[in-house]
Design a protein around this motif. Structure first.
Motif, mmCIF file in Angstrom:
data_model
loop_
_atom_site.group_PDB
_atom_site.id
_atom_site.type_symbol
_atom_site.label_atom_id
_atom_site.label_comp_id
_atom_site.label_asym_id
_atom_site.label_seq_id
_atom_site.Cartn_x
_atom_site.Cartn_y
_atom_site.Cartn_z
ATOM 1 N N LEU A 178 -23.531 -13.248 5.301
ATOM 2 C CA LEU A 178 -24.487 -13.987 5.886
ATOM 3 C C LEU A 178 -23.698 -15.493 6.595
ATOM 4 C CD1 LEU A 178 -27.263 -15.260 6.089
ATOM 5 C CD2 LEU A 178 -26.986 -16.086 3.673
ATOM 6 N N VAL A 179 -24.043 -15.757 7.717
ATOM 7 C CA VAL A 179 -23.569 -16.735 8.297
ATOM 8 C C VAL A 179 -24.598 -17.705 8.921
ATOM 9 C CG1 VAL A 179 -22.089 -17.557 10.306
ATOM 10 C CG2 VAL A 179 -21.395 -15.275 9.277
ATOM 11 N N LEU A 180 -24.419 -19.170 8.388
ATOM 12 C CA LEU A 180 -25.473 -20.160 8.867
ATOM 13 C C LEU A 180 -24.914 -20.577 10.432
ATOM 14 C CD1 LEU A 180 -26.259 -21.826 5.616
ATOM 15 C CD2 LEU A 180 -27.201 -19.704 6.390
ATOM 16 N N ASP A 208 -21.529 -16.767 3.686
ATOM 17 C CA ASP A 208 -19.907 -16.558 3.609
ATOM 18 C C ASP A 208 -19.393 -17.602 4.579
ATOM 19 O OD1 ASP A 208 -19.720 -13.902 2.426
ATOM 20 O OD2 ASP A 208 -21.487 -13.650 3.446
ATOM 21 N N HIS A 209 -20.141 -18.057 5.580
ATOM 22 C CA HIS A 209 -19.535 -18.924 6.524
ATOM 23 C C HIS A 209 -20.422 -19.934 7.044
ATOM 24 C CE1 HIS A 209 -15.783 -16.805 7.116
ATOM 25 N NE2 HIS A 209 -16.589 -15.634 6.889
ATOM 26 N N ILE A 262 -21.397 -19.774 20.439
ATOM 27 C CA ILE A 262 -21.347 -20.255 19.189
ATOM 28 C C ILE A 262 -21.928 -18.943 18.233
ATOM 29 C CG2 ILE A 262 -23.577 -21.102 19.420
ATOM 30 C CD1 ILE A 262 -22.897 -23.140 17.323
ATOM 31 N N LEU A 263 -22.799 -18.083 19.083
ATOM 32 C CA LEU A 263 -23.260 -16.835 18.361
ATOM 33 C C LEU A 263 -22.336 -15.736 18.346
ATOM 34 C CD1 LEU A 263 -26.794 -16.635 20.215
ATOM 35 C CD2 LEU A 263 -26.299 -17.735 18.163
ATOM 36 N N GLU A 264 -21.243 -15.729 19.278
ATOM 37 C CA GLU A 264 -20.070 -14.977 19.285
ATOM 38 C C GLU A 264 -19.104 -15.158 18.107
ATOM 39 O OE1 GLU A 264 -20.109 -13.565 23.902
ATOM 40 O OE2 GLU A 264 -18.910 -15.280 23.542
ATOM 41 N N LEU A 265 -18.878 -16.503 18.262
ATOM 42 C CA LEU A 265 -18.147 -17.045 17.077
ATOM 43 C C LEU A 265 -18.775 -16.670 15.703
ATOM 44 C CD1 LEU A 265 -15.825 -18.826 15.812
ATOM 45 C CD2 LEU A 265 -17.422 -20.788 16.318
ATOM 46 N N ALA A 266 -19.901 -16.653 15.571
ATOM 47 C CA ALA A 266 -20.660 -16.577 14.138
ATOM 48 C C ALA A 266 -20.409 -14.954 13.893
ATOM 49 C CB ALA A 266 -22.078 -16.913 14.068
#
Length: 210
Positions: free
Chosen positions: A116-118, A140-141, A157-161
């Motif tokens: 799970l990434v916020l 998790d992040h 930012i979505l690709e980073l997540a």
């Protein structure tokens, strides 16, 4: 990754917005101050989140306190005096908030199965706010726009997540309350959900829970 039945999960990670999904704000105190100051309700937020005022805060280029100063400057002339403008800016920054227990419960269940990434457009105060709600261990992040210098709907930012979750965008479930952000995620191939209430999240996660 496997689902509850042992087959492949419908997605490999959940990427979730924070504000207006996990966290809900109480607008009543700010609205009361706006009425007392003779300012139309919603004016403070409109000024605060205008691109020229809000973007520097969301990109981490200014502190939350400097953001209040920018908001107060934008309110100058609409309030009787500078003190009232500062009070309105401060009230927006300090708006009471709480976590939606139903959403948090669903996300904790999901995290048992997939990362799970916020992913939030937020100020430098986001991490402290999560801690104050007892949610510092929820994900998790945390990808905070003010920390990474990117704001949704920028696809980077979505690709980073997705990368932090250890997968590709096409294998992510993305949940957000803003249509522009949902559209950006869809364009990347994510399974994107326009959040309007906990039922939307529950429905999207049902295949994961089996």
């Amino acid at each position: 990754m496997t689902d509850a039945t042992g087959g492949r999960a419908p997605f490999d990670a959940v990427l979730c917005d924070v504000d207006n999904v996990i966290r809900t704000f109480d607008p009543a105190p700010l609205a009361a101050l706006e009425r007392a100051a003779g300012v139309a309700e919603g004016t403070t937020a409109k000024i605060a989140f205008a691109e020229e005022t809000g973007l520097p805060a969301l990109l981490g280029r200014i502190t939350p306190q400097e953001w209040v100063a920018s908001i107060a400057a934008g309110l100058s002339g609409l309030c009787e005096d500078d003190t009232a403008a500062w009070e309105l800016g401060s009230a927006l920054l300090e708006s009471p908030f709480h976590a939606d227990d139903a959403v948090v419960g669903l996300l904790r269940r999901a995290r048992i199965r997939v990362p799970l990434v916020l992913v939030s457009n937020a100020t430098l105060g986001l991490e402290a706010d999560l801690d104050s709600m007892g949610l510092d261990d929820l994900a998790d992040h945390v990808v905070n726009s003010a920390r990474v210098g990117l704001v949704k709907p920028d696809p980077r930012i979505l690709e980073l997540a997705a990368g932090l979750a250890g997968t590709v965008p096409e294998r992510c479930l993305f949940v957000d309350d803003t249509p522009e952000n949902v559209a950006a995620a869809t364009a990347l191939g994510m399974r994107a959900v326009h959040y309007t209430g906990p039922g939307d999240l529950e429905e999207a996660l049902r295949p994961l829970f089996g």
